[in-house]
Design a protein around this motif. Structure first.
Motif, PDB file in Angstrom:
ATOM      1  N   MET A 184       9.040   8.608   5.030  1.00 40.21           N
ATOM      2  CA  MET A 184       9.053   8.365   3.568  1.00 40.21           C
ATOM      3  C   MET A 184      10.028   9.188   2.873  1.00 40.21           C
ATOM      4  N   ARG A 185      10.601   8.772   1.900  1.00 40.52           N
ATOM      5  CA  ARG A 185      11.624   9.252   0.843  1.00 40.52           C
ATOM      6  C   ARG A 185      11.083   9.193  -0.562  1.00 40.52           C
ATOM      7  N   ILE A 186      11.597  10.052  -1.157  1.00 39.87           N
ATOM      8  CA  ILE A 186      11.728   9.908  -2.887  1.00 39.87           C
ATOM      9  C   ILE A 186      13.149   9.790  -3.195  1.00 39.87           C
ATOM     10  N   ALA A 187      13.464   8.925  -4.117  1.00 43.05           N
ATOM     11  CA  ALA A 187      14.647   8.670  -4.775  1.00 43.05           C
ATOM     12  C   ALA A 187      14.618   8.779  -6.457  1.00 43.05           C
ATOM     13  N   LEU A 188      15.232   9.630  -6.676  1.00 43.60           N
ATOM     14  CA  LEU A 188      15.291   9.753  -8.546  1.00 43.60           C
ATOM     15  C   LEU A 188      16.551   9.084  -9.036  1.00 43.60           C
ATOM     16  N   PHE A 189      16.264   8.266  -9.786  1.00 40.07           N
ATOM     17  CA  PHE A 189      17.357   7.346 -10.494  1.00 40.07           C
ATOM     18  C   PHE A 189      17.644   8.239 -11.716  1.00 40.07           C
ATOM     19  N   GLN A 190      19.007   8.958 -11.727  1.00 41.37           N
ATOM     20  CA  GLN A 190      19.472   9.599 -13.108  1.00 41.37           C
ATOM     21  C   GLN A 190      18.290  10.495 -13.709  1.00 41.37           C
ATOM     22  N   PRO A 191      17.919  11.196 -12.912  1.00 41.29           N
ATOM     23  CA  PRO A 191      16.766  12.040 -13.696  1.00 41.29           C
ATOM     24  C   PRO A 191      17.452  12.575 -14.897  1.00 41.29           C
ATOM     25  N   ASP A 192      16.343  12.797 -15.848  1.00 50.68           N
ATOM     26  CA  ASP A 192      16.775  13.501 -17.267  1.00 50.68           C
ATOM     27  C   ASP A 192      16.525  14.886 -17.660  1.00 50.68           C
ATOM     28  N   ILE A 193      15.318  15.199 -16.897  1.00 46.63           N
ATOM     29  CA  ILE A 193      14.683  16.511 -17.085  1.00 46.63           C
ATOM     30  C   ILE A 193      14.613  17.382 -16.026  1.00 46.63           C
ATOM     31  N   PRO A 194      15.206  18.543 -15.922  1.00 47.56           N
ATOM     32  CA  PRO A 194      15.398  19.357 -14.923  1.00 47.56           C
ATOM     33  C   PRO A 194      14.205  19.750 -14.335  1.00 47.56           C
ATOM     34  N   GLN A 195      13.147  20.075 -15.153  1.00 44.62           N
ATOM     35  CA  GLN A 195      11.736  20.781 -14.833  1.00 44.62           C
ATOM     36  C   GLN A 195      11.016  19.723 -13.863  1.00 44.62           C
ATOM     37  N   ASN A 196      11.251  18.512 -14.265  1.00 44.14           N
ATOM     38  CA  ASN A 196      10.484  17.453 -13.477  1.00 44.14           C
ATOM     39  C   ASN A 196      11.291  16.859 -12.157  1.00 44.14           C
ATOM     40  N   THR A 197      12.465  17.101 -11.997  1.00 48.89           N
ATOM     41  CA  THR A 197      13.259  16.999 -10.897  1.00 48.89           C
ATOM     42  C   THR A 197      12.873  18.187  -9.923  1.00 48.89           C
ATOM     43  N   GLY A 198      13.042  19.437 -10.312  1.00 47.25           N
ATOM     44  CA  GLY A 198      12.457  20.495  -9.404  1.00 47.25           C
ATOM     45  C   GLY A 198      11.143  20.393  -9.022  1.00 47.25           C
ATOM     46  N   THR A 199      10.025  20.220 -10.096  1.00 43.16           N
ATOM     47  CA  THR A 199       8.876  19.920  -9.349  1.00 43.16           C
ATOM     48  C   THR A 199       8.809  18.954  -8.192  1.00 43.16           C
TER      49      THR A 199
END
Length: 156
Positions: free
Chosen positions: A1-16
């Motif tokens: 299983m993998r998670i991919a983030l498409f051009q994330p905007d918010i650093p806090q969400n990406t870090g979480t």
């Protein structure tokens, strides 16, 4: 299983989300450009010291991510407010990539069209959506439950 983030905007969400990936031993992919530098202090604070424990693959752009995905043969499962299939009704595979769009705009139509499935988390009428990190945790938890890929709980 993998998670991919498409051009994330918010650093806090990406870090979480990266912290979630570290704790559940899930590979993370970031499809750039991101809306913040990866050295951003908010990103680091949200990810805490877990960032050293997660496998992160960065892709310069959508086409590079798609090249990687074609080479690995993974299904792409998009979490979107425009999906028709509730996430609890979907049958996940251990090799799926769960794709989350930008907090501000989701994903463009061509990215949505490339997905093998478009899933929705049903929410109360009149409300738009959940926080992207909360959505990632909910769907990842169900996907890991279905595929039996979860981490074993420590024995007392």
């Amino acid at each position: 299983m993998r998670i991919a983030l498409f051009q994330p905007d918010i650093p806090q969400n990406t870090g979480t989300i990266l912290r979630l990936c570290a704790c559940l031993n899930v590979e993370a992919h970031i499809i750039e450009p991101a809306g913040f530098p990866v050295s951003d202090r908010h990103f680091r604070r949200a990810g805490m010291d877990y960032l050293d424990q997660v496998t992160i693959m960065r892709h310069d752009c959508w086409s590079k991510f798609e090249q990687w995905r074609a080479a690995t043969g993974c299904r792409l499962v998009l979490l979107t407010t425009k999906g028709l299939t509730p996430y609890l009704d979907y049958r996940y595979a251990a090799t799926d990539v769960l794709l989350l769009g930008r907090e501000s705009a989701g994903v463009p139509d061509d990215v949505a069209a490339a997905a093998d499935a478009r899933l929705i988390i049903p929410v109360q009428r009149g409300l738009r959506s959940l926080n992207v990190a909360v959505a990632a945790a909910m769907v990842l938890g169900e996907a890991l439950r279905q595929t039996g890929s979860s981490i074993e709980a420590p024995q007392p």
